[in-house]
Each structure stands twice: as structure tokens, then as C-alpha cells.
Design a protein around this motif. Structure first.
Motif, PDB file in Angstrom:
ATOM      1  N   PHE A   1       0.811  -1.216   0.000  1.00  0.00           N
ATOM      2  CA  PHE A   1       0.000   0.000   0.000  1.00  0.00           C
ATOM      3  C   PHE A   1       0.849   1.273   0.000  1.00  0.00           C
ATOM      4  O   PHE A   1       0.313   2.373   0.130  1.00  0.00           O
ATOM      5  CB  PHE A   1      -0.949   0.003   1.202  1.00  0.00           C
ATOM      6  N   GLY A   2       2.147   1.107  -0.136  1.00  0.00           N
ATOM      7  CA  GLY A   2       3.018   2.276  -0.218  1.00  0.00           C
ATOM      8  C   GLY A   2       3.115   3.061   1.070  1.00  0.00           C
ATOM      9  O   GLY A   2       3.333   4.277   1.047  1.00  0.00           O
ATOM     10  N   ILE A   3       2.969   2.374   2.206  1.00  0.00           N
ATOM     11  CA  ILE A   3       2.985   3.084   3.485  1.00  0.00           C
ATOM     12  C   ILE A   3       4.040   2.495   4.438  1.00  0.00           C
ATOM     13  O   ILE A   3       3.882   2.560   5.660  1.00  0.00           O
ATOM     14  CB  ILE A   3       1.597   3.078   4.154  1.00  0.00           C
ATOM     15  N   ALA A   4       5.104   1.939   3.877  1.00  0.00           N
ATOM     16  CA  ALA A   4       6.163   1.374   4.720  1.00  0.00           C
ATOM     17  C   ALA A   4       6.753   2.429   5.645  1.00  0.00           C
ATOM     18  O   ALA A   4       7.167   2.126   6.773  1.00  0.00           O
ATOM     19  CB  ALA A   4       7.253   0.761   3.845  1.00  0.00           C
ATOM     20  N   HIS A   5       6.748   3.674   5.194  1.00  0.00           N
ATOM     21  CA  HIS A   5       7.306   4.760   6.011  1.00  0.00           C
ATOM     22  C   HIS A   5       6.438   5.092   7.221  1.00  0.00           C
ATOM     23  O   HIS A   5       6.848   5.869   8.098  1.00  0.00           O
ATOM     24  CB  HIS A   5       7.478   6.020   5.147  1.00  0.00           C
ATOM     25  N   LEU A   6       5.234   4.511   7.284  1.00  0.00           N
ATOM     26  CA  LEU A   6       4.325   4.784   8.402  1.00  0.00           C
ATOM     27  C   LEU A   6       4.404   3.717   9.493  1.00  0.00           C
ATOM     28  O   LEU A   6       3.682   3.793  10.487  1.00  0.00           O
ATOM     29  CB  LEU A   6       2.878   4.874   7.906  1.00  0.00           C
ATOM     30  N   ALA A   7       5.258   2.734   9.337  1.00  0.00           N
ATOM     31  CA  ALA A   7       5.293   1.582  10.245  1.00  0.00           C
ATOM     32  C   ALA A   7       5.464   1.987  11.706  1.00  0.00           C
ATOM     33  O   ALA A   7       4.880   1.364  12.602  1.00  0.00           O
ATOM     34  CB  ALA A   7       6.403   0.615   9.833  1.00  0.00           C
ATOM     35  N   GLU A   8       6.272   3.021  11.953  1.00  0.00           N
ATOM     36  CA  GLU A   8       6.549   3.431  13.325  1.00  0.00           C
ATOM     37  C   GLU A   8       5.634   4.561  13.796  1.00  0.00           C
ATOM     38  O   GLU A   8       5.784   5.046  14.926  1.00  0.00           O
ATOM     39  CB  GLU A   8       8.007   3.901  13.438  1.00  0.00           C
ATOM     40  N   ARG A   9       4.688   4.947  12.948  1.00  0.00           N
ATOM     41  CA  ARG A   9       3.826   6.088  13.275  1.00  0.00           C
ATOM     42  C   ARG A   9       2.647   5.660  14.139  1.00  0.00           C
ATOM     43  O   ARG A   9       2.200   4.512  14.117  1.00  0.00           O
ATOM     44  CB  ARG A   9       3.316   6.733  11.994  1.00  0.00           C
ATOM     45  N   ARG A  10       2.117   6.632  14.872  1.00  0.00           N
ATOM     46  CA  ARG A  10       0.916   6.415  15.680  1.00  0.00           C
ATOM     47  C   ARG A  10      -0.320   6.767  14.856  1.00  0.00           C
ATOM     48  O   ARG A  10      -0.273   7.664  14.011  1.00  0.00           O
ATOM     49  CB  ARG A  10       0.963   7.268  16.949  1.00  0.00           C
ATOM     50  N   ALA A  11      -1.422   6.068  15.141  1.00  0.00           N
ATOM     51  CA  ALA A  11      -2.632   6.242  14.348  1.00  0.00           C
ATOM     52  C   ALA A  11      -3.115   7.696  14.353  1.00  0.00           C
ATOM     53  O   ALA A  11      -3.546   8.221  13.320  1.00  0.00           O
ATOM     54  CB  ALA A  11      -3.729   5.320  14.872  1.00  0.00           C
ATOM     55  N   HIS A  12      -3.006   8.371  15.493  1.00  0.00           N
ATOM     56  CA  HIS A  12      -3.530   9.740  15.572  1.00  0.00           C
ATOM     57  C   HIS A  12      -2.661  10.735  14.795  1.00  0.00           C
ATOM     58  O   HIS A  12      -3.061  11.879  14.590  1.00  0.00           O
ATOM     59  CB  HIS A  12      -3.663  10.191  17.035  1.00  0.00           C
ATOM     60  N   GLU A  13      -1.495  10.284  14.330  1.00  0.00           N
ATOM     61  CA  GLU A  13      -0.611  11.158  13.555  1.00  0.00           C
ATOM     62  C   GLU A  13      -0.880  11.061  12.048  1.00  0.00           C
ATOM     63  O   GLU A  13      -0.298  11.827  11.274  1.00  0.00           O
ATOM     64  CB  GLU A  13       0.857  10.791  13.809  1.00  0.00           C
ATOM     65  N   LEU A  14      -1.732  10.146  11.638  1.00  0.00           N
ATOM     66  CA  LEU A  14      -1.939   9.894  10.221  1.00  0.00           C
ATOM     67  C   LEU A  14      -3.027  10.787   9.638  1.00  0.00           C
ATOM     68  O   LEU A  14      -3.988  11.144  10.322  1.00  0.00           O
ATOM     69  CB  LEU A  14      -2.317   8.424   9.999  1.00  0.00           C
ATOM     70  N   SER A  15      -2.894  11.111   8.352  1.00  0.00           N
ATOM     71  CA  SER A  15      -3.947  11.833   7.649  1.00  0.00           C
ATOM     72  C   SER A  15      -5.114  10.887   7.394  1.00  0.00           C
ATOM     73  O   SER A  15      -5.009   9.665   7.598  1.00  0.00           O
ATOM     74  CB  SER A  15      -3.424  12.360   6.313  1.00  0.00           C
ATOM     75  N   GLY A  16      -6.226  11.419   6.928  1.00  0.00           N
ATOM     76  CA  GLY A  16      -7.394  10.588   6.666  1.00  0.00           C
ATOM     77  C   GLY A  16      -7.116   9.485   5.665  1.00  0.00           C
ATOM     78  O   GLY A  16      -7.491   8.323   5.864  1.00  0.00           O
ATOM     79  N   GLY A  17      -6.417   9.830   4.580  1.00  0.00           N
ATOM     80  CA  GLY A  17      -6.093   8.828   3.571  1.00  0.00           C
ATOM     81  C   GLY A  17      -5.113   7.798   4.092  1.00  0.00           C
ATOM     82  O   GLY A  17      -5.263   6.596   3.843  1.00  0.00           O
ATOM     83  N   GLU A  18      -4.093   8.261   4.827  1.00  0.00           N
ATOM     84  CA  GLU A  18      -3.117   7.329   5.408  1.00  0.00           C
ATOM     85  C   GLU A  18      -3.790   6.381   6.391  1.00  0.00           C
ATOM     86  O   GLU A  18      -3.492   5.187   6.434  1.00  0.00           O
ATOM     87  CB  GLU A  18      -2.022   8.118   6.117  1.00  0.00           C
ATOM     88  N   LEU A  19      -4.724   6.915   7.159  1.00  0.00           N
ATOM     89  CA  LEU A  19      -5.425   6.106   8.152  1.00  0.00           C
ATOM     90  C   LEU A  19      -6.265   5.026   7.478  1.00  0.00           C
ATOM     91  O   LEU A  19      -6.312   3.882   7.939  1.00  0.00           O
ATOM     92  CB  LEU A  19      -6.296   7.004   9.018  1.00  0.00           C
ATOM     93  N   GLN A  20      -6.914   5.374   6.367  1.00  0.00           N
ATOM     94  CA  GLN A  20      -7.719   4.384   5.654  1.00  0.00           C
ATOM     95  C   GLN A  20      -6.825   3.291   5.072  1.00  0.00           C
ATOM     96  O   GLN A  20      -7.160   2.105   5.138  1.00  0.00           O
ATOM     97  CB  GLN A  20      -8.518   5.063   4.545  1.00  0.00           C
ATOM     98  N   LEU A  21      -5.669   3.668   4.521  1.00  0.00           N
ATOM     99  CA  LEU A  21      -4.729   2.667   4.000  1.00  0.00           C
ATOM    100  C   LEU A  21      -4.174   1.799   5.129  1.00  0.00           C
ATOM    101  O   LEU A  21      -3.988   0.588   4.960  1.00  0.00           O
ATOM    102  CB  LEU A  21      -3.590   3.349   3.253  1.00  0.00           C
ATOM    103  N   ALA A  22      -3.919   2.417   6.275  1.00  0.00           N
ATOM    104  CA  ALA A  22      -3.433   1.650   7.420  1.00  0.00           C
ATOM    105  C   ALA A  22      -4.486   0.641   7.880  1.00  0.00           C
ATOM    106  O   ALA A  22      -4.161  -0.490   8.245  1.00  0.00           O
ATOM    107  CB  ALA A  22      -3.069   2.594   8.569  1.00  0.00           C
ATOM    108  N   ALA A  23      -5.749   1.058   7.863  1.00  0.00           N
ATOM    109  CA  ALA A  23      -6.833   0.146   8.241  1.00  0.00           C
ATOM    110  C   ALA A  23      -6.918  -1.025   7.267  1.00  0.00           C
ATOM    111  O   ALA A  23      -7.119  -2.175   7.670  1.00  0.00           O
ATOM    112  CB  ALA A  23      -8.158   0.900   8.298  1.00  0.00           C
ATOM    113  N   MET A  24      -6.771  -0.736   5.972  1.00  0.00           N
ATOM    114  CA  MET A  24      -6.764  -1.811   4.981  1.00  0.00           C
ATOM    115  C   MET A  24      -5.620  -2.783   5.259  1.00  0.00           C
ATOM    116  O   MET A  24      -5.796  -4.003   5.228  1.00  0.00           O
ATOM    117  CB  MET A  24      -6.601  -1.241   3.570  1.00  0.00           C
ATOM    118  N   ALA A  25      -4.446  -2.228   5.537  1.00  0.00           N
ATOM    119  CA  ALA A  25      -3.281  -3.076   5.804  1.00  0.00           C
ATOM    120  C   ALA A  25      -3.506  -3.940   7.033  1.00  0.00           C
ATOM    121  O   ALA A  25      -3.153  -5.124   7.050  1.00  0.00           O
ATOM    122  CB  ALA A  25      -2.033  -2.210   5.984  1.00  0.00           C
ATOM    123  N   SER A  26      -4.121  -3.369   8.076  1.00  0.00           N
ATOM    124  CA  SER A  26      -4.318  -4.108   9.319  1.00  0.00           C
ATOM    125  C   SER A  26      -5.259  -5.285   9.133  1.00  0.00           C
ATOM    126  O   SER A  26      -5.178  -6.281   9.863  1.00  0.00           O
ATOM    127  CB  SER A  26      -4.854  -3.176  10.413  1.00  0.00           C
TER     128      SER A  26
END
Length: 225
Positions: free
Chosen positions: A121-146
Motif C-alpha cells: 500500500f506504499g505506506i512502509a514509512h508509516l510503520a513506526e507512526r501512531r494512528a492519531h498522527e496519520l492523515s485521513g487517507g493514510e489512516l484508511q490505508l493503514a486500516a486496509m493493511a491491518s
């Protein structure tokens, strides 16, 4: 993926949320539309057993959503309307590892699976990030990944573009388009499902439209006037 409703009904506190329904779903991309309170979310939640039918039954690939719930949930992933509720642990990579816990993988296998889905999903750079730090689009991609890290065959998404700005909405739309898993999308964003193979329209707890996207959406526009 073969989803079957056999006279499946949902009632809550004496009120019918979804009228008895019999149908089969085999298409790869299915949209679900309808006014608020029409029963569409209840219908989708019945597919993976989040809502149990009060009459009739629902099966996924022959597995009953109540009697064989574990088998069904291994095949069907669900992303809630607020994706932040999907991320249980604060750090994304930790949340992915939690999702894989029941598979009893080694630490190396967990890392490999997590890295693969983040890269997908092109979000490897977000691996160490906290959910509340993500943008709306990043959060949706993170949810898909989870959800997809556990490799379900079907992904159900509840309003995946809700409250996203145009840039993030387009990002999520492109991502959904590129999924190789089967998808069921509940949405008010009619453009998102404009080329889906099949769209179901619910109204007042009944299935009132079922067909190709253009036909069902046109009927819905008339119903909503």
C-alpha cells in the motif's frame, strides 16, 4: 467467494432492521447503497457474522456465519466507518503484528508479512507512526493493511471515503480499484462504485434494487428525490 442469504432476517428490540432476504453474491466488486437507516450496514455486517440473523441463515463459501464464525472471519475482513477504530495498538507495525498473532507465526514471519502489506500500500514509512498522527487517507490505508495482513479473500468496507478531502478520496479510490481481493463497499459516494459489477440498493429494510452499477444508481437517484 460465494455468499448466500437464505431467508435471512435481522430484528432488534422488536423492530425489523432487514426484511427476510434470499440471494447469492459471487461478483468480485459489489456496492451497497441506500439512505441512512435503510439496512445496508446491517446487511454487510451479516456477511461476516458481526450481526447474526434472527431468522434464516447466511453462509460464506458454505460456512455458516453463526455456527462456523471462525472460518467465516478468516475469509472476510471488515473495515469500519471510522478506520481509527480499526487500529487497536498505537503503533501501526505493532497493530499488524497483533492481527497475525492467531496464526502463530515466528517473529521473522510476522515481520515479513507486515513489511509486505505495508509495501503493497506504499505506506512502509508509516510503520513506526501512531494512528492519531496519520492523515485521513493514510489512516484508511493503514486500516486496509491491518485487515489484509491476515489475507482474507473478501474485504468489506463501510464508507471508506467518508469525510476525506478530494486528494485522499482519490487515493483511497485508486487503492480499492487495485485490490485483488473481492470487495463489498457500503457507500454514499456513488462515483466510487460507478463501475462495480453489481450494486445492491436498500430502502426501509428491504432490497429494492439489484443490478449493474449504472442501473441501480440511476434508480437510487430517483428514489432519493
Amino acid at each position: 467467494m460465494d455468499i448466500r442469504f437464505e431467508q435471512a432476517e435481522a430484528r432488534f428490540e422488536g423492530r425489523t432492521i432487514l426484511q427476510p432476504l434470499t440471494l447469492s453474491l459471487v461478483e468480485k466488486r459489489i456496492g451497497i447503497i441506500g439512505l441512512n437507516g435503510s439496512g445496508k450496514t446491517t446487511f454487510a455486517r451479516m456477511i461476516n457474522g458481526l450481526v447474526a440473523p434472527t431468522a434464516g441463515h447466511v453462509t460464506v463459501d458454505g460456512f455458516d456465519t453463526v455456527k462456523q464464525a471462525d472460518a467465516v472471519r478468516g475469509r472476510v475482513g471488515f473495515i469500519f466507518q471510522n478506520p481509527q477504530n480499526q487500529i487497536i495498538l498505537p503503533i501501526l507495525k505493532e497493530d499488524l503484528a497483533l492481527g497475525l498473532k492467531r496464526k502463530k507465526l515466528s517473529a521473522a514471519e510476522v515481520k515479513a508479512a507486515s513489511d509486505a502489506v505495508l509495501s503493497r500500500f506504499g505506506i512502509a514509512h508509516l510503520a513506526e507512526r501512531r494512528a492519531h498522527e496519520l492523515s485521513g487517507g493514510e489512516l484508511q490505508l493503514a486500516a486496509m493493511a491491518s485487515v489484509l495482513v491476515t489475507q482474507p479473500e473478501l474485504l468489506i468496507m463501510d464508507e471508506p471515503t467518508n469525510q476525506l478531502d478530494l486528494k485522499n478520496r482519490n487515493l483511497v479510490s485508486r487503492t480499492i480499484e487495485g485490490l485483488h481481493e473481492s470487495v463489498v463497499v457500503i457507500t454514499h459516494d456513488l462515483d466510487l462504485i460507478g463501475d462495480f459489477e453489481r450494486v445492491l440498493l436498500f430502502h426501509q429494510g428491504q432490497l429494492v434494487g439489484d443490478g449493474p452499477a449504472d442501473e441501480t444508481i440511476e434508480f437510487y437517484r430517483g428514489l432519493a428525490e
